[in-house]
Write a protein that holds these residues in place. Structure first.
Motif, mmCIF file in Angstrom:
data_model
loop_
_atom_site.group_PDB
_atom_site.id
_atom_site.type_symbol
_atom_site.label_atom_id
_atom_site.label_comp_id
_atom_site.label_asym_id
_atom_site.label_seq_id
_atom_site.Cartn_x
_atom_site.Cartn_y
_atom_site.Cartn_z
ATOM 1 N N LYS A 61 -0.171 0.409 -10.061
ATOM 2 C CA LYS A 61 1.286 0.404 -10.178
ATOM 3 C C LYS A 61 1.698 -0.588 -11.255
ATOM 4 C CE LYS A 61 2.497 2.828 -6.435
ATOM 5 N NZ LYS A 61 3.265 4.022 -6.454
ATOM 6 N N PRO A 77 6.152 -6.023 -1.342
ATOM 7 C CA PRO A 77 6.481 -4.929 -0.421
ATOM 8 C C PRO A 77 5.676 -3.648 -0.699
ATOM 9 C CG PRO A 77 8.478 -6.018 -1.149
ATOM 10 C CD PRO A 77 7.350 -6.574 -1.982
ATOM 11 N N ILE A 78 5.381 -3.389 -1.963
ATOM 12 C CA ILE A 78 4.550 -2.221 -2.299
ATOM 13 C C ILE A 78 3.172 -2.392 -1.676
ATOM 14 C CG2 ILE A 78 3.363 -1.064 -4.213
ATOM 15 C CD1 ILE A 78 5.860 -1.732 -5.940
ATOM 16 N N MET A 80 2.346 -4.243 0.952
ATOM 17 C CA MET A 80 2.425 -4.157 2.419
ATOM 18 C C MET A 80 2.509 -2.704 2.881
ATOM 19 S SD MET A 80 1.936 -7.179 3.257
ATOM 20 C CE MET A 80 2.156 -7.062 5.012
ATOM 21 N N GLU A 81 3.289 -1.900 2.173
ATOM 22 C CA GLU A 81 3.386 -0.481 2.505
ATOM 23 C C GLU A 81 2.034 0.207 2.299
ATOM 24 O OE1 GLU A 81 5.686 3.463 0.862
ATOM 25 O OE2 GLU A 81 6.766 1.555 0.807
ATOM 26 N N TRP A 82 1.361 -0.130 1.214
ATOM 27 C CA TRP A 82 0.051 0.444 0.908
ATOM 28 C C TRP A 82 -0.950 0.081 1.997
ATOM 29 C CZ3 TRP A 82 -4.912 -1.184 -0.242
ATOM 30 C CH2 TRP A 82 -5.737 -0.266 -0.890
ATOM 31 N N GLY A 84 -0.281 -0.809 5.092
ATOM 32 C CA GLY A 84 0.115 -0.121 6.322
ATOM 33 C C GLY A 84 -0.383 1.312 6.359
ATOM 34 N N ALA A 85 -0.310 1.992 5.229
ATOM 35 C CA ALA A 85 -0.801 3.369 5.157
ATOM 36 C C ALA A 85 -2.313 3.421 5.364
ATOM 37 C CB ALA A 85 -0.417 3.999 3.817
ATOM 38 N N ARG A 86 -3.042 2.437 4.844
ATOM 39 C CA ARG A 86 -4.505 2.409 5.040
ATOM 40 C C ARG A 86 -4.832 2.202 6.518
ATOM 41 N NH1 ARG A 86 -3.001 3.120 0.839
ATOM 42 N NH2 ARG A 86 -2.975 5.129 1.851
ATOM 43 N N LYS A 90 -4.185 6.886 6.552
ATOM 44 C CA LYS A 90 -3.811 7.770 5.449
ATOM 45 C C LYS A 90 -4.721 7.483 4.248
ATOM 46 C CE LYS A 90 0.934 7.993 6.981
ATOM 47 N NZ LYS A 90 2.322 7.593 6.716
#
Length: 96
Positions: A61, A77-78, A80-82, A84-86, A90
């Protein structure tokens, strides 16, 4: 007093842990501010390219129009979202 960084054992450990020396065994998110004044943008791109060349799964990114501190603020935040998906199972995207 001796400089610990001159100790051959310490230098060997540093070399083993140098980013880009080997492919990470898990997916990686790399983000970089386009106008980072502390760590040049090209340094981040070279690490991405090195990991990709080693066969790693890398999601890249660019934080546009940002310097180092804004990059951290936007990238956190990007990341943390990444993460969380792992943890949710996902699959990671791959920019390689």
């Amino acid at each position: 007093m001796r400089d610990p960084l001159e100790d051959p054992r310490w230098r060997a450990r540093l070399a083993e842990n140098r980013a880009g020396a080997r492919a990470p065994s898990t997916p990686v998110l790399l983000y970089h501010a386009a106008f980072d004044e502390l760590i040049p943008y090209t340094t981040g791109r070279k690490l991405r390219d090195r990991y990709c060349g080693l066969g790693a799964t890398v999601q890249w990114k660019t934080i546009p129009l940002a310097e180092h501190i804004v990059g951290v603020a936007v990238g956190g935040p990007i990341a943390m979202e990444w993460l969380g998906a792992r943890f949710a199972g996902k699959p990671a995207g791959n920019s390689c």
